[in-house]
Each structure stands twice: as structure tokens, then as C-alpha cells.
Design a protein around this motif. Structure first.
Motif, PDB file in Angstrom:
ATOM      1  N   ARG A   1       1.213  -3.269 -13.383  1.00 20.67           N
ATOM      2  CA  ARG A   1       0.356  -4.437 -13.214  1.00 20.67           C
ATOM      3  C   ARG A   1       0.817  -5.311 -12.053  1.00 20.67           C
ATOM      4  NH1 ARG A   1      -3.563  -4.304 -13.816  1.00 20.67           N
ATOM      5  NH2 ARG A   1      -4.144  -6.348 -14.601  1.00 20.67           N
TER       6      ARG A   1
ATOM      7  N   SER B   1       1.375   6.706  -6.737  1.00 22.76           N
ATOM      8  CA  SER B   1       0.236   7.528  -7.159  1.00 22.76           C
ATOM      9  C   SER B   1       0.425   8.977  -6.694  1.00 22.76           C
ATOM     10  CB  SER B   1      -1.068   6.937  -6.636  1.00 22.76           C
ATOM     11  OG  SER B   1      -1.043   6.862  -5.240  1.00 22.76           O
TER      12      SER B   1
ATOM     13  N   GLY C   1      -0.813  -3.255  -9.198  1.00 22.22           N
ATOM     14  CA  GLY C   1      -2.123  -3.863  -9.443  1.00 22.22           C
ATOM     15  C   GLY C   1      -3.075  -2.972 -10.208  1.00 22.22           C
ATOM     16  N   VAL C   2      -2.549  -2.020 -10.977  1.00 16.91           N
ATOM     17  CA  VAL C   2      -3.423  -1.158 -11.790  1.00 16.91           C
ATOM     18  C   VAL C   2      -2.849  -1.072 -13.203  1.00 16.91           C
ATOM     19  CG1 VAL C   2      -4.176   0.268  -9.852  1.00 16.91           C
ATOM     20  CG2 VAL C   2      -2.184   0.968 -11.172  1.00 16.91           C
TER      21      VAL C   2
ATOM     22  N   ASN D   1       0.822  -1.216   0.000  1.00 13.92           N
ATOM     23  CA  ASN D   1       0.000   0.000   0.000  1.00 13.92           C
ATOM     24  C   ASN D   1       0.851   1.259   0.000  1.00 13.92           C
ATOM     25  OD1 ASN D   1      -2.200  -1.589   0.007  1.00 13.92           O
ATOM     26  ND2 ASN D   1      -2.709  -1.291   2.172  1.00 13.92           N
ATOM     27  N   GLN D   2       1.949   1.228   0.742  1.00  8.33           N
ATOM     28  CA  GLN D   2       2.833   2.399   0.740  1.00  8.33           C
ATOM     29  C   GLN D   2       3.407   2.620  -0.658  1.00  8.33           C
ATOM     30  OE1 GLN D   2       5.376   1.204   3.939  1.00  8.33           O
ATOM     31  NE2 GLN D   2       4.333   2.481   5.453  1.00  8.33           N
TER      32      GLN D   2
ATOM     33  N   TRP E   1       9.472  11.022   2.812  1.00  9.65           N
ATOM     34  CA  TRP E   1      10.017   9.888   3.559  1.00  9.65           C
ATOM     35  C   TRP E   1       9.852  10.168   5.054  1.00  9.65           C
ATOM     36  CZ3 TRP E   1      10.377   5.950   0.598  1.00  9.65           C
ATOM     37  CH2 TRP E   1      10.781   6.063  -0.742  1.00  9.65           C
ATOM     38  N   PRO E   2      10.021   9.125   5.904  1.00  9.49           N
ATOM     39  CA  PRO E   2       9.819   9.340   7.347  1.00  9.49           C
ATOM     40  C   PRO E   2      10.715  10.438   7.927  1.00  9.49           C
ATOM     41  CG  PRO E   2       9.883   6.990   6.868  1.00  9.49           C
ATOM     42  CD  PRO E   2      10.241   7.698   5.589  1.00  9.49           C
TER      43      PRO E   2
ATOM     44  N   GLU F   1       0.631  -6.284   2.932  1.00  8.50           N
ATOM     45  CA  GLU F   1       0.079  -5.455   4.010  1.00  8.50           C
ATOM     46  C   GLU F   1      -0.139  -6.298   5.251  1.00  8.50           C
ATOM     47  OE1 GLU F   1      -0.702  -1.751   5.155  1.00  8.50           O
ATOM     48  OE2 GLU F   1       0.046  -2.399   3.228  1.00  8.50           O
TER      49      GLU F   1
ATOM     50  N   ARG G   1       0.636  10.290  -3.813  1.00  7.39           N
ATOM     51  CA  ARG G   1      -0.109  10.758  -2.644  1.00  7.39           C
ATOM     52  C   ARG G   1       0.780  10.880  -1.422  1.00  7.39           C
ATOM     53  NH1 ARG G   1      -6.217   8.501  -2.826  1.00  7.39           N
ATOM     54  NH2 ARG G   1      -6.251   9.760  -0.982  1.00  7.39           N
ATOM     55  N   LEU G   2       1.666   9.931  -1.232  1.00  8.42           N
ATOM     56  CA  LEU G   2       2.649  10.050  -0.152  1.00  8.42           C
ATOM     57  C   LEU G   2       3.844  10.804  -0.717  1.00  8.42           C
ATOM     58  CD1 LEU G   2       3.086   6.714   1.828  1.00  8.42           C
ATOM     59  CD2 LEU G   2       2.762   8.996   2.745  1.00  8.42           C
ATOM     60  N   ARG G   3       4.183  11.914  -0.097  1.00  6.66           N
ATOM     61  CA  ARG G   3       5.198  12.757  -0.727  1.00  6.66           C
ATOM     62  C   ARG G   3       6.456  12.965   0.102  1.00  6.66           C
ATOM     63  NH1 ARG G   3       0.546  16.750  -1.995  1.00  6.66           N
ATOM     64  NH2 ARG G   3      -0.824  15.111  -2.697  1.00  6.66           N
TER      65      ARG G   3
ATOM     66  N   ARG H   1       1.991   1.786  -3.466  1.00  8.44           N
ATOM     67  CA  ARG H   1       0.910   2.344  -4.294  1.00  8.44           C
ATOM     68  C   ARG H   1       0.729   3.839  -4.015  1.00  8.44           C
ATOM     69  NH1 ARG H   1      -2.355  -2.450  -2.810  1.00  8.44           N
ATOM     70  NH2 ARG H   1      -2.280  -3.809  -4.615  1.00  8.44           N
ATOM     71  N   LEU H   2       0.757   4.194  -2.726  1.00 13.30           N
ATOM     72  CA  LEU H   2       0.558   5.604  -2.365  1.00 13.30           C
ATOM     73  C   LEU H   2       1.705   6.460  -2.893  1.00 13.30           C
ATOM     74  CD1 LEU H   2      -0.735   5.045   1.263  1.00 13.30           C
ATOM     75  CD2 LEU H   2      -2.054   6.042  -0.598  1.00 13.30           C
ATOM     76  N   ILE H   3       2.912   5.920  -2.860  1.00 14.59           N
ATOM     77  CA  ILE H   3       4.072   6.673  -3.354  1.00 14.59           C
ATOM     78  C   ILE H   3       3.967   6.860  -4.861  1.00 14.59           C
ATOM     79  CG2 ILE H   3       6.558   6.490  -3.788  1.00 14.59           C
ATOM     80  CD1 ILE H   3       6.765   5.267  -0.919  1.00 14.59           C
TER      81      ILE H   3
END
Lengths: 156, 398
Positions: free
Chosen positions: A87, A58, A91-92, A51-52, A64-65, A154, A60-62, A54-56
Motif C-alpha cells: 500500500r 511486479s 500503491g496497490v 516506478n522502478q 540490475w544495471p 518520479e 517486470r524488471l529483472r 513498482r516494476l521490480i
């Protein structure tokens, strides 16, 4: 208006019959070796969850910690390695990812990813761009100075 | 008629776009700067539409042979000048008779400061002019590459109301929480709407009167959920939007003051298989200054035939007054026929990504009612109840 229906029908028919989806609906294109996620040497993580990732990718996560900006590096939308990465790892379809990017780009909330042509350019850019994350086919990494990141399922 | 913004010739916009393209490295994206330097990115698109209808006008579609009057072009830039602070702006050129649009405007221009530091959450604040979050699509409704179809469902995203529902200026805060069960996002804004201009006067008075709608107040709030597998599974949103104006010359209406206020709420739901199909629907309920409750809603299914080809079918319903759904009472007043108070729109369409940067869209609408047509290009007292609309659009982005 009948003309419109005719045009739609003809176009729809010809597109359907032209060829099937390359690589199939859930497939890595045939002959494509596995892909690994690579990061710049300064990136402070060794593992990411799916998920992280995917978020990166896409956009959305901009950060690093440690607060440093995440810089996404990709190949062009129609590059086979990019489509395979979308893919198998995200997964998209690449088209869906592009829509997600455009939603952010055209509201001003994110810059687009950095786009490079070819794996040599990918390795060079990720190695030299602080905070960068990209991908490369397994075995292509060599000694370019990038690190690989393990992608974990996850936690449930 | 007074144009809502200074007209700029289409050739000028095209020339500017061409210059931008020539200056860019192939494909256009990030300038190649070291990461420690400020970063600049530039994007944009241009689109040309074609509209043809059996009756009535939607972007001059009723003209003999149809109309090419619908054009859009956008250039935007985002400059990150500090680690977490950026400025972003977008110029929009639009020619669209339905929304009395013909010219260039500043679509958004804001300072974005992000508060971050974990892989579990992001947040930030925007100051300036920004896009209004509303439903799944309002913020990017102009961008062909982000939506299914050439026009969004008109019950929720009317083209005629676009100029004043699109952006507002003030402060917007946003926050996203990333959890194993999904992403929870919030956006909220407060400020002033953009100027009402002629489009609002055509909606309210069916003509452009002396005087202007002066911005009074705009507020939005949106709560959004996206499933953990980004791009597949469930998404849902609840949105609220309010905008209010004061009319500068109420005497031309024979009153001492005229305040326009519209509140609306929307609920949105989508399920995306992540592979070939998705289903989505949104409903909206709005209260206008005159107390009438406006209802809108649609249901849509998309199916991807190939990675680059998607088709969709949609049913869309708009009702302008909940207490007089089918316009019977309104028709008795003689202002327009009953069918100008509702619209049932059934449409099918096709999106084809010819290349990653080039897209062709075709769609066909069968409409019963005229509730979302504009008085600027139709005499709504003398419109046709049942009509068909065919649209085509070619879009290119960089």
C-alpha cells in the motif's frame, strides 16, 4: 436460477457487513512503523524511483544495471508488513500484486518471488542472496549486512 | 469421437499434484538454492467448477441438478540455468465439455533468453511452444487467479475455441521499454498453431469428421501500454492473431482441399483506480476463411468491496457475421435459428480470496443467443434463445 440470485445476494451482503477494509482504503495499518527497502550488499544501486520499485516488485524488471538478476524477496501475501509495503510503497493491494505475479508465473515468463516468514528471515535472506531486494520495518535492520535504498519520486 | 489428446484419469492428476505439494516446503515457491546455483521454481493450481443453466449446455450445465464437469489443474516449472537463460514448461489438465477437453497437454515449453542490462528496458526471445498474446487475458485465460470471473467474455475468449487459440510454437520476441510516462511493451511471434483437434471441427462442421486439422501457420503481434503507476491508471493494447490449418481428409467434405484461416485484431482499454474500482473494455474484429467478419466486444466494471472481495458486472456481445448481424439470412438457409448467430450476455459475479491460496467465485449470466455455445454438447438447431447460466468455482494454488 432464483437460488443463484439469492446465494449471490446473501453472500455479497454478508461479506459487505462483515468488516471494513483493514487499514482503510489508503492507509498504512494503524501502529505499523514506516518500512524501508533493503538490498543485498552487491546490488549496484543506492536509489530507485517509485516506478522502478513498482516494476521490480511486479517482477517486470529483472536485471540490475550491471546485468545481474534481480531477486525479489517478500513476506507471505497475508503478512501485515507485506500488505503495508504494497500500500505505502507500491500503491496497490497485495491481491493486485499477486495477480500481476500470476500473469507472469503462468506464462512461464518469471519465477515467483522468494517468500520468507518474518523480518529475521527477510534480513538473513536479503543479506545472503546476491541481487536480492526486500523490505523491513524501520529500525529492524540492525547490523544484518544489508543496505537500504532511497526511493525517490518520479522525475517530472 | 476421437479425443484430442490421450485421456489421463483425474485421480492420476490429483495424485501427482499431491506428490508435488508434499515435496514442497510450505507455500511452495523457490527452492532454497544459493544464488550462483541454477534456480528452480514450481507453481500450480487446481480448480473445480459447477455449472447450472435454465436451458442449453455450457460444460454440461443443462443436466438436471447442474454439472461438476469443469475442472482444471496446472503444474509449471521454470529453471534458470544461466544468468539470463531459462527453460519453462507447464502441463495442463482440463475437463471441459464445451471445448471437447478431457486430458493433459503440454501447455507451453520454451527456452527463454533475456537481453538486459539497464533499468530502462528488457527484452528477450522465446523458442518452443508459448502462450499467444492476444487481448488483456489470452495468455492466462486458464488461470482463475488472474482474471475476474470464472469465464472470460466469450465474444473474445471463447471456451469452445480455447484449445487451438491458446498456444503456438515457433519463435516469440518480446521487449519492454520503461519510461517516466509508462511502460511500452511489444510481443511478436511466428510459427505453427497447436493441432486443431475436434474442437475446431465442432465449430466448423458441428461434428467430428474423419481427418485432422494439420497446423499450417500462426502469427501474433501485440503492442501494450501500461501507465507509470503499475497496477493503476490506464492500460491499452492492440493485438493481432492469425492461425491457419489444412484439413487432412478434405474428401470427407466433398472437396479437394480445405484450408482454414482466421485473422483477428483486438483493441483493449482499461482504467484502474488502483483502489476500489476499475473499468475495462475490449473489441475484436476477425475475418474467417469464408469471408464472414466476426465481431465481439464487452464492457466491464469491477468494484472491490474489501481487499479480498471484488464484484463485477459485464455486458458482452458476439456477432458471427457483420453483414448478417442478427442471423436473418442465415436462418433462411435452415441451418439454425437466427439467434445462433449472435449472443448478448449480461453477467454479474463475485470473487472472494478466502485465503491467499484459496479463491471462491460465483457468477450469473443472462444470455440472449447461442453464438458461443459448442456443437459438441448442443444441438444448435434446437437450442433455446434466452437462457440463464449460474457458475461457481473453487480454486487452490501452490
Amino acid at each position: 436460477m432464483r437460488n443463484w440470485i439469492l446465494v449471490l445476494t446473501l453472500l455479497g451482503g454478508s461479506l459487505l457487513s462483515a468488516h471494513a477494509a483493514p487499514g482503510g482504503a489508503d492507509g498504512e495499518p494503524a501502529g505499523e512503523s514506516a518500512i524501508e527497502v533493503i538490498v543485498a550488499p552487491d546490488v549496484p544501486v543506492d536509489t530507485l524511483t517509485v516506478n522502478q520499485l513498482r516494476l521490480i516488485f511486479s517482477l517486470r524488471l529483472r536485471s540490475w544495471p550491471n546485468g545481474a538478476p534481480i531477486r525479489v524477496v517478500t513476506e507471505p501475501d497475508d503478512a501485515p508488513v507485506h500488505q503495508a509495503f504494497c500500500r505505502t510503497h507500491l500503491g496497490v493491494y497485495a491481491n493486485s500484486l499477486r495477480i500481476a505475479w500470476n500473469r507472469l508465473i503462468y506464462t512461464g515468463l518469471a519465477a515467483g518471488p522468494t517468500v520468507v516468514n518474518g523480518e529475521a528471515a527477510m534480513l538473513e535472506r536479503v543479506a545472503n542472496l546476491p541481487g536480492a531486494i526486500g523490505y523491513v520495518r524501520q529500525g529492524e535492520r540492525g547490523d544484518a549486512g544489508v543496505r537500504t535504498v532511497t526511493v525517490t519520486p518520479e522525475p517530472r | 469421437m476421437k479425443a484430442p489428446f490421450p485421456p489421463i484419469a483425474p485421480w492420476f492428476v490429483a495424485a501427482c499434484l499431491q506428490c508435488v505439494v508434499l515435496l514442497l516446503p510450505g507455500g511452495g515457491s523457490h527452492a532454497e538454492t544459493p544464488a550462483t546455483e541454477p534456480e528452480f521454481s514450481l507453481h500450480g493450481f487446481a480448480s473445480q467448477g459447477y455449472s447450472n443453466s435454465t436451458a442449453n449446455n455450457f460444460n454440461s450445465s443443462g443436466q438436471s441438478g447442474g454439472s461438476f464437469d469443469f475442472r482444471e489443474a496446472v503444474v509449471n516449472g521454470r529453471w534458470r540455468f544461466a544468468e539470463h537463460t531459462s527453460v519453462a514448461a507447464q502441463a495442463l489438465y482440463r475437463a471441459a465439455p464445451v471445448s471437447v477437453d478431457d486430458g493433459v497437454r503440454l501447455d507451453y515449453a520454451f527456452l527463454d533468453h533475456a537481453f538486459t542490462g539497464t533499468l530502462g528496458a528488457t527484452g528477450g526471445v522465446l523458442l518452443g511452444r508459448f502462450k499467444n498474446p492476444y487481448g488483456f487475458f489470452n495468455e492466462t485465460r486458464d488461470v482463475p487467479f488472474t482474471r475476474s470471473g470464472i469465464i472470460l467474455p466469450q465474444s473474445m475468449y471463447t471456451e469452445r475455441g480455447r484449445p487451438f487459440t491458446m498456444s503456438s510454437q515457433g519463435i516469440l520476441v518480446y521487449a519492454d521499454l520503461y519510461q517516466p510516462w509508462g511502460t511500452l511493451g511489444f510481443k511478436g511471434s511466428y510459427g505453427k498453431p497447436v493441432r486443431g483437434g475436434a474442437p475446431l471441427e465442432y465449430i466448423l462442421f458441428s461434428r467430428d469428421l474423419p481427418g485432422e486439422f494439420e497446423p499450417d501457420r500462426a502469427a501474433t503481434a501485440q503492442l501494450r501500454y501500461d501507465g507509470p503507476e503499475y497496477g493503476r491508471g490506464w492500460s491499452a493494447a492492440l493485438s493481432y492473431q492469425q492461425y491457419a490449418y489444412d484439413f487432412s481428409q478434405p474428401r470427407s467434405l466433398g472437396v479437394d482441399d480445405f484450408h482454414f484461416d482466421f485473422h483477428t485484431m483486438a483493441a483493449s482499454l482499461q482504467y484502474d483506480s488502483g483502489e476500489r474500482w476499475k473499468v475495462l473494455g475490449e473489441v475484436a474484429r476477425g475475418k474467417a476463411f469464408d469471408g464472414a467478419i466476426r465481431l465481439g466486444g464487452y464492457l466491464q466494471a469491477n468494484y472491490r468491496l474489501r481487499p479480498d472481495v471484488e464484484v463485477f458486472a459485464r455486458g458482452d456481445l458476439m456477432i458471427l457475421d457483420e453483414r448478417d448481424r442478427w442471423g436473418k439470412k442465415y436462418a433462411q438457409s435452415g441451418r439454425c435459428p437466427d439467434y445462433c448467430r449472435y449472443a448478448k450476455d449480461f453477467s454479474v459475479g463475485l470473487n472472494w480470496d478466502i485465503r491467499p491460496d484459496l479463491q471462491l467465485r460465483l457468477e450469473w449470466h443472462h444470455v440472449n443467443g447461442t453464438a458461443w455455445l459448442s456443437g459438441a454438447e448442443n444441438d444448435l438447431r434446437d437450442s433455446t434463445e434466452r437462457w440463464n447460466l449460474g457458475l461457481a468455482q473453487l480454486s487452490w494454488r501452490f
